[in-house]
Every structure is written in structure tokens, then in C-alpha cells.
Design an enzyme around this catalytic site. Structure first.
Site, mmCIF file in Angstrom:
data_model
loop_
_atom_site.group_PDB
_atom_site.id
_atom_site.type_symbol
_atom_site.label_atom_id
_atom_site.label_comp_id
_atom_site.label_asym_id
_atom_site.label_seq_id
_atom_site.Cartn_x
_atom_site.Cartn_y
_atom_site.Cartn_z
ATOM 1 C CB ILE A 62 -6.793 0.623 1.162
ATOM 2 C CG1 ILE A 62 -5.567 1.438 0.482
ATOM 3 C CG2 ILE A 62 -7.745 0.373 0.034
ATOM 4 C CD1 ILE A 62 -4.829 0.543 -0.389
ATOM 5 C CB SER A 63 -6.599 6.495 2.340
ATOM 6 O OG SER A 63 -6.941 6.481 3.873
ATOM 7 C CD GLN A 64 -10.177 10.480 -1.945
ATOM 8 O OE1 GLN A 64 -11.221 10.622 -0.964
ATOM 9 N NE2 GLN A 64 -10.157 11.005 -3.181
#
EC number: 2.1.1.77
Length: 218
Positions: A62-64
Site C-alpha cells: 500500500i503506497s505511502q
């Protein structure tokens, strides 16, 4: 949605997103509400609002939060758009798109991730999202054209089917480059000619590989 993570969400928006220049009030408001901790493993819930990506299984992440906000901001969504997302992943980015657009079509090649994302999105009431399992580099031709397309994995080049499925004036945001580091690129289609494009470099980034016919080989 009030919960024990509300203060963490607000701090995330203030210190990671607004402070770094993403000022779109619709994005800030939506990210202040979406329960990001539900999109990660329960053991990682307390880290969900930190300024870094997290593993979600199957060698995916999950991207920042800042990258999610930056990519979404670049799409220039007003609320009535039809959006295509390549790489459903956890479903968090999908939820943000669902808050900001009219319809979201999302493609995920890993069935377990797609099914888990569908479950969470349904639980949260995001019924304007359709998810399909398959090779996202082909796009979703039968639902095209799209006002905006977001790719959440790094590609060696821009997949041409995505340009073909973009409306004139539509925006495509994706990471382009090598397998370990890419540039985040915004592409605007200017005419019927699929070669007439405006490209903007939004900065360096690191994403997992976009696997598919018009991406990297698995």
C-alpha cells in the site's frame, strides 16, 4: 468515520500531505475520513498512518499516504469523472478515487487482493466501484473512454492501450522507468492522435512492477 485512529488520520493529513503541498480540499477531507487502517493487516494497523508504504501480501504494498495524495491530485478530479485504476492492491487508493469521482473501474491481477479489496470497499459502502481480475495493461476497453487513468505500479513505458482508452483532455498518471526506481509522469491526451500527448514529470518514486503484456514480464 470516528474511531480510535481519527487523530492519526488528521495528523497524517496535516504533516504528510498538506505540509508537502497537496492542498486540494476534497482530497484532504476524504483522506481525513477514509479508515486506512482497514486496508492493511490487523497487525500493521497502528502503522497505517505513518509516512511509508506497507506490505499487503503477495509481494505488493500500500503506497505511502503522500504518494496516494500526489497521484490523485494530478488527476484533477471534479466529481463527475469516470476513472480507471490499474492495480487495485489494498483498495485504499480505490476508495479515495470513489470519494472524488462518479465511477471507478479497477483492475487487479492478483485474485486474493482483488477479493479482499472488494470486501472492504463493500463494507465501507463504496458501491460506485467495479473491480475486475486480469491484466491491467490492456485497460478496460468496453468501459472506455475514461476521463482519468491511474496506474499504481511501475511500467517500463506507457502502455498504449491506456492512451487509446483515454478521452481527449483526459489525464493518465503512472510511474515510468526501471524496475527499482521510476519517474511519476502525468500524461494528458491532446487530440484523436494518440501520439499527441503532453507529458509532465512529477518527480522520482519507487513502485512495484506493473506486470502484464504492456508492462514487465512476470
Amino acid at each position: 468515520m470516528m474511531d480510535r485512529f481519527q487523530k492519526q488520520r488528521l495528523r497524517m493529513v496535516d504533516t504528510q500531505i498538506r505540509a508537502r503541498g497537496v492542498l486540494n480540499p476534497r482530497i484532504l477531507e476524504a483522506m481525513s475520513r477514509i479508515p486506512r487502517h482497514l486496508f492493511v493487516e490487523e497487525a500493521l494497523a497502528d502503522q497505517a498512518y505513518n509516512d511509508n508504504p506497507l506490505p499487503i501480501g503477495d509481494m505488493q504494498t500500500i503506497s505511502q499516504p503522500y504518494i496516494v495524495a500526489l497521484m490523485t491530485d494530478a488527476l484533477d478530479l471534479k466529481g463527475r469523472e469516470k476513472v480507471l485504476e490499474i492495480g487495485t492492491g489494498s483498495g485504499y487508493q480505490t476508495a479515495l478515487l470513489a470519494e472524488l469521482a462518479d465511477q471507478v473501474f479497477s483492475i487487479e491481477r492478483i485474485a486474493s487482493l482483488a477479493n479482499n479489496a472488494r470486501r472492504i470497499l463493500d463494507q465501507l459502502g463504496y458501491y460506485n466501484v467495479a473491480i475486475r481480475i486480469g491484466d491491467g495493461t490492456y485497460g478496460w476497453k468496453e468501459e472506455s473512454p475514461f476521463d482519468a487513468i491511474l496506474v499504481t505500479a511501475g511500467a517500463p513505458d506507457i502502455p498504449m492501450p491506456l492512451i487509446e482508452q483515454l478521452k481527449i483532455g483526459g489525464r493518465l498518471v503512472l510511474p515510468v522507468g526501471g524496475r527499482h526506481i521510476q519517474d511519476l509522469v502525468k500524461v494528458t491526451r491532446l487530440s484523436e492522435d494518440i501520439n499527441e500527448l503532453k507529458k509532465e514529470n512529477l518527480g522520482g518514486c519507487r513502485f512495484v512492477d506493473l506486470i502484464g503484456e504492456y508492462g514487465w514480464s512476470g
